[in-house]
Design an enzyme around this catalytic site. Structure first.
Site, PDB file in Angstrom:
ATOM      1  N   ASN A  12      14.337  36.127  20.633  1.00 54.86           N
ATOM      2  CA  ASN A  12      15.196  36.687  21.669  1.00 54.86           C
ATOM      3  C   ASN A  12      14.823  36.193  23.067  1.00 54.86           C
ATOM      4  OD1 ASN A  12      17.325  38.445  22.454  1.00 54.86           O
ATOM      5  ND2 ASN A  12      15.814  39.933  23.150  1.00 54.86           N
ATOM      6  N   SER A  54      24.329  33.009  21.858  1.00 55.65           N
ATOM      7  CA  SER A  54      25.333  33.412  22.838  1.00 55.65           C
ATOM      8  C   SER A  54      26.694  32.929  22.371  1.00 55.65           C
ATOM      9  CB  SER A  54      25.025  32.777  24.195  1.00 55.65           C
ATOM     10  OG  SER A  54      26.118  32.906  25.087  1.00 55.65           O
ATOM     11  N   TYR A  87      22.899  25.490  28.858  1.00 55.95           N
ATOM     12  CA  TYR A  87      22.774  26.753  28.149  1.00 55.95           C
ATOM     13  C   TYR A  87      23.604  26.736  26.868  1.00 55.95           C
ATOM     14  CZ  TYR A  87      22.964  31.813  27.351  1.00 55.95           C
ATOM     15  OH  TYR A  87      22.883  33.070  26.795  1.00 55.95           O
ATOM     16  N   ALA A  88      24.856  26.286  26.980  1.00 57.51           N
ATOM     17  CA  ALA A  88      25.729  26.221  25.801  1.00 57.51           C
ATOM     18  C   ALA A  88      25.149  25.291  24.746  1.00 57.51           C
ATOM     19  CB  ALA A  88      27.130  25.773  26.212  1.00 57.51           C
ATOM     20  N   ALA A  89      24.582  24.170  25.157  1.00 52.19           N
ATOM     21  CA  ALA A  89      23.984  23.227  24.206  1.00 52.19           C
ATOM     22  C   ALA A  89      22.790  23.852  23.487  1.00 52.19           C
ATOM     23  CB  ALA A  89      23.560  21.949  24.929  1.00 52.19           C
TER      24      ALA A  89
END
Length: 171
Positions: free
Chosen positions: A12, A64, A77-79
């Site tokens: 996390n 996410s 972040y998305a990657a």
């Protein structure tokens, strides 16, 4: 007190920064991958041998919804989050025969310290995109982890990505 088992791993850790790709430094990119993706690999690599020897375990990764859909100013972040989702699928395939499950929780924005650091403009825009136009609360996401961790003798959820995300990603 000594514990002789590792039954549940919850990955996390995460950071969040904003940057347009053309302005993003390699250092910002690398830091995101290090914290949000490499940490998942390292902790999972450490616990899987213990779980294999027990013939049981639950691996729960927090990802996410942006790992499923991307986000402006959040390519790094998305990657990283998409990497966590893909990694979980491979771990589920490698470990299921040992009674180990691997799943992701991919929440939308949640009212946490991490989201507090994002620009107000981004938050306003994001709320307007949601079917339920508000950010979640940690106590609304936690039951998903409890469900995935429960029932140590059997759980058929594996390789899944569950999305408490106010309707931001609907699959």
């Amino acid at each position: 007190m000594r514990f002789d088992r590792i039954d549940i791993l919850v990955n996390n850790a995460g950071i969040l920064t904003q940057s347009l790709i053309q302005e993003m430094s390699v250092e910002v990119w690398d830091r995101m991958i290090e914290v949000d993706l490499k940490s998942v690999f390292l902790t999972t690599r450490y616990v899987v041998p213990y779980m294999i020897s027990q013939k049981n375990g639950r691996i729960i990764n927090t990802s996410s919804q942006l790992g499923q859909k991307g986000g402006a100013e959040l390519s790094h972040y998305a990657a990283a989050e998409a990497g966590v989702i893909g990694f979980k699928k491979s771990i589920a395939l490698e470990s299921g025969q040992y009674g180990i499950t691997a799943n992701c929780i991919a929440p939308g924005p949640v009212e946490t310290e991490m989201v507090a650091g994002i620009s107000e403009e981004w938050k306003i825009q994001k709320r307007s995109e949601l079917a339920i136009p508000r950010f979640g609360k940690p106590e609304e996401v936690a039951p998903t982890a409890v469900m995935l961790a429960a029932n140590p003798d059997g759980n058929i959820y594996t390789g899944q990505t569950l999305g408490p995300n106010s309707g931001d990603v609907m699959i």
